[in-house]
Design a protein around this motif. Structure first.
Motif, short mmCIF file in Angstrom:
data_model
loop_
_atom_site.label_atom_id
_atom_site.label_comp_id
_atom_site.label_asym_id
_atom_site.label_seq_id
_atom_site.Cartn_x
_atom_site.Cartn_y
_atom_site.Cartn_z
N TRP A 312 46.04 44.01 40.70
CA TRP A 312 45.24 45.01 39.99
C TRP A 312 44.06 44.35 39.29
O TRP A 312 42.94 44.87 39.31
N ARG A 314 42.57 41.58 40.15
CA ARG A 314 41.58 41.18 41.16
C ARG A 314 40.76 42.38 41.61
O ARG A 314 39.53 42.27 41.82
N LYS A 315 41.40 43.51 41.75
CA LYS A 315 40.68 44.73 42.16
C LYS A 315 39.63 45.11 41.12
O LYS A 315 38.49 45.47 41.45
N ARG A 316 39.99 45.01 39.84
CA ARG A 316 39.03 45.32 38.78
C ARG A 316 37.89 44.31 38.75
O ARG A 316 36.75 44.65 38.46
N THR A 318 36.69 42.81 41.35
CA THR A 318 35.82 43.22 42.46
C THR A 318 34.94 44.39 42.05
O THR A 318 33.74 44.43 42.37
N ASP A 319 35.51 45.35 41.32
CA ASP A 319 34.74 46.48 40.81
C ASP A 319 33.61 46.00 39.91
O ASP A 319 32.47 46.49 40.00
#
Length: 448
Positions: A312, A314-316, A318-319
């Motif tokens: 999660w 890492r996803k943020r 990337t955002d």
């Protein structure tokens, strides 16, 4: 004295006097610890600030009763009612323990009946933990009554004592369940509070939204109770979460699923709030600020990081990089286009002076607009602020210096140069260094 009274047929009077004396003694001890009896109506009507203090006193008193008081009373009953009166002594202790603790559990029931509110979660969990931790003590006494050889008794089973402790065990389990249900419901209510926060007024300067600050700090504190909440949600989670998709194998952990649901709702709420900004660049700054704040809170707390998981985070991240690119494109991509010689400035080896003048005008107007509008924009995280400035300067300053180097000599020195070349490379660097501080005054002075 006990032997004489029992032998004379005054067993009832003896036990009643002893029970009253020990109940009074226990009450005095509880009062010395700051806990006083209160009716259910009084507790339900109490303001939270006062109730919070009362709960703190209750927890202290309850833990003392379980860990110190019961043991002391048990030993006293065993000494006073010894020998042939041992069974009577065990019954008296069981009755004393039951009456003393049930009176305290009434307070807990009353707290569970009060209106749910997010700030109450932690005290409810503290009470839940106190009762959970105290239950094995009662279980041990009950076990010794059901199996006298474990308790060092005379082999005679005390039915009334066993029933009293069994009743107390049942009440402890019931109150613990009530508190667990209340804690789970309070935490699940966060979903509703996020959905209800649909304010139409954007935060000035694209700063971190108050909802983001509140929720992330709240969740950080929540995760300090991670083990307890996992236990609570295993016992009291909602059936509709059973088939929810897991996060990094958390499908068997309903608390983790619920926390991730809250995080996703907050993220979606912020995405919606970003659309309140008419300027797409400012919208990206807002998302960067809030996304960075969320990520910093997660990375700064081992407890919440353990629940949320690296995927999660890492996803943020990337955002965040995408928001950064969006800002660069919206603001500085246009400036770069002005500085490019796309065949309009140099035609067949000759510089078109009217086109060149227009390009410098466009560049000056763009920088003036950036200072005017973005001077009030805020990036409170120093690392993010520095990253933005460096990324801007590394692209724009070399491009502008190169543009000046190629075309500045085409203006007549003096008034014409001053008219079109408003900024030096150093001036541009200084402007970039003053961005994201929310300080329009200094940028206005520079512009003037």
């Amino acid at each position: 004295m006990v032997d004489i009274m029992v032998a004379a047929g005054y067993e009832t009077e003896c036990t009643q006097v002893f029970l009253v004396a020990r109940r009074n003694a226990l009450d005095t001890t509880l009062m010395s610890l700051g806990y006083e009896k209160a009716s259910i109506d009084d507790v339900v009507k109490m303001a939270w600030e006062g109730l919070e203090t009362e709960i703190g006193a209750w927890i202290k008193a309850f833990r003392h009763t379980v860990n110190v008081g019961l043991s002391a009373e048990h030993d006293l009953c065993a000494r006073v009612f010894a020998g042939s009166n041992a069974v009577l002594g065990r019954d008296i202790f069981a009755d004393l323990a039951r009456s003393a603790m049930l009176q305290m559990l009434n307070f807990t029931e009353a707290v569970a009946m009060t209106k749910r509110a997010a700030e109450k979660l932690f005290k409810v969990l503290d009470m839940y933990e106190a009762i959970r931790d105290g239950a094995p003590v009662v279980d041990a006494y009950l076990s010794s009554y059901e199996n006298p050889e474990k308790g060092g008794g005379d082999g005679i089973r005390s039915i009334s004592g066993t029933e009293a402790l069994a009743d107390l065990k049942s009440e402890l389990a019931s109150v613990r369940a009530r508190l667990g249900e209340s804690a789970a419901a309070i935490f699940c209510d966060l979903e509703s509070s996020i959905r209800a926060d649909a304010g139409k007024q954007p935060v000035p300067g694209g700063a971190v939204h108050p909802l983001t600050r509140y929720l992330m700090n709240y969740l950080k504190y929540v995760c300090e109770y991670k083990n307890t909440l996992e236990q609570v949600f295993r016992e009291h989670h909602r059936p509709d979460t059973d088939d929810s998709p897991g996060h990094e194998g958390e499908s068997s952990n309903p608390f983790a699923l619920q926390l991730m649901e809250v995080m996703e709702l907050l993220h979606g709420n912020l995405e919606a709030k970003s659309k309140l900004y008419k300027d797409l660049a400012l919208s990206s700054i807002f998302l960067m600020n809030n996304g960075r704040y969320m990520l910093q809170k997660i990375r700064g707390s081992p407890e919440i990081n353990a629940v949320v998981g690296e995927a999660w985070a890492r996803k943020r991240s990337t955002d965040l990089r995408q928001y950064h690119k969006n800002y660069q494109r919206e603001t500085w991509g246009r400036v770069l286009n002005v500085l490019r010689d796309d065949g309009g400035i140099t035609v067949k080896g000759h510089v078109s002076k009217p086109v060149l003048k227009e390009r410098f005008k466009q560049f000056n107007a763009a920088m003036d607009e950036i200072q005017r509008t973005q001077g009030a924009w805020v990036v409170s995280d120093e690392q993010l602020q520095s990253e933005l400035r460096v990324s801007i300067a590394s692209v724009i300053v070399p491009a502008y210096r190169s543009f000046l180097g190629r075309f500045a000599q085409h203006f007549t020195a003096g008034r014409q140069t001053e008219k079109y070349i408003k900024l030096s490379g150093e001036d541009l660097e200084n402007i970039i260094e003053e961005l994201f501080e929310g300080n329009t005054a200094s940028m206005t002075r520079r512009r003037n």
